[in-house]
Design an enzyme around this catalytic site. Sequence first.
Site, PDB file in Angstrom:
ATOM      1  N   VAL A  50      51.810  29.272  72.701  1.00  0.00           N
ATOM      2  CA  VAL A  50      51.339  29.893  71.346  1.00  0.00           C
ATOM      3  C   VAL A  50      50.463  29.149  70.540  1.00  0.00           C
ATOM      4  CG1 VAL A  50      51.284  31.631  69.828  1.00  0.00           C
ATOM      5  CG2 VAL A  50      53.096  31.704  71.631  1.00  0.00           C
ATOM      6  N   ASP A  51      51.314  27.895  70.333  1.00  0.00           N
ATOM      7  CA  ASP A  51      50.502  26.638  69.828  1.00  0.00           C
ATOM      8  C   ASP A  51      49.445  26.323  70.658  1.00  0.00           C
ATOM      9  OD1 ASP A  51      52.281  26.736  67.567  1.00  0.00           O
ATOM     10  OD2 ASP A  51      53.606  25.072  68.172  1.00  0.00           O
TER      11      ASP A  51
END
Length: 395
Positions: free
Chosen positions: A167-168
């Site tokens: 997600v980062d």
Amino acid sequence: MKQALEDIRVLDLSRVFAGPAGSMILGDLGADVIRVEAPGGTDSIRDWWPFVDNESTYYLSANRNKRAITLNLKKASGKKLFLDLVKNADVVIENFKTGTMERLGLAYSALEKVNPKIIMCSVTGYGQTGPFAKEPGFDPVLQAVGGLMDVTGQPDGEATRVGLPVVDIMSSLYTVISILSAIRIRDLTGEGQQIDISLLDVQVSSLANVASSYLMKGNVSKRVGNNHNNIVPYQVFQCKDKPLMVACGNDRQFQKFSEILGMPSWSKEAKFKTNAKRIQNREELTDKIQKIMVWKDANEWFTLLSEKGVPSGPVNNVKEVFEHPQVQSRKMVEEIPHPTLGKVKLVRNPVIFSKTPISIKKHPPLLGEHTELFLQQEMSLSKEDIDQLKEEGAI
């Protein structure tokens, strides 16, 4: 040699991974990225294991091609210095909790007053609005809340996070895309703007076919391990020595796969002939395939499948990845000088330009490594001025 963003200056207040990885890409593309931390450090990623001579390898992975200064934004003199920097900057990236920049007196409205062309990109867990806006957001939490964990793992096992901060990573890419788009708009209108990147929004947008299946049909996808909800066979099979991923994306590829396995009749059988039928008879087919796959090593099967154009690849550990002949041929690792470590090996940017190649020009900086030189050369401050700022705790 000219670089795409060499006339762009980025003030990077971000920490951990999503923001820093985004500013690193901008630095790769030639931007002058100034990493700004508080004296004593702001970024907890510097403390994350493992270490090489007290330098975090995690930090090294997200901070090449930047300079680093320290500023205490809670001090009036530190805040003034930052606003002076904003006057000649193009982009500010921050990923403090929602509301922090406002409390510091450094909201977009304040930055816009000193530089109407400034682009401010705020990267947070849940975004600038909504009932969860002030919640802290870390990658594994957003994998859970955003539905990724629920579709990852074995059918009879627990929900599982992806082994990388995906997600980062995806958010860092959207950070870059949005900033480049805002620069393009500014080129046309002369105006900057604020960008609101939410890790949850990014994760929800990445649900792709899982989201579409639910929104259009009401289907709630469940974990299928290394299988695929919509395609068969599209999964990992255990070979004699290690697992192999096989991805038969259409009936023609399945026909070739069947022939390689010595079972050409499968592609003619009614229950296996089409993908829809293979999904219905998934367990029977995959069990038959698995019994054959253990006869050979993964690379033996890969060679046979490759010759016929059937997508496959062995499940490699990270050591095997960097020993892979294709990875080595593509020169995915760069070794560069470092002031305390001698040399460091970093994974290069994956983009290859024919005329403006990307390279690692700056090592991941030490905390505040360039503060004094930067203030002297860029801000025209004297040694006395800098000593005064140190006494005030502003740098």
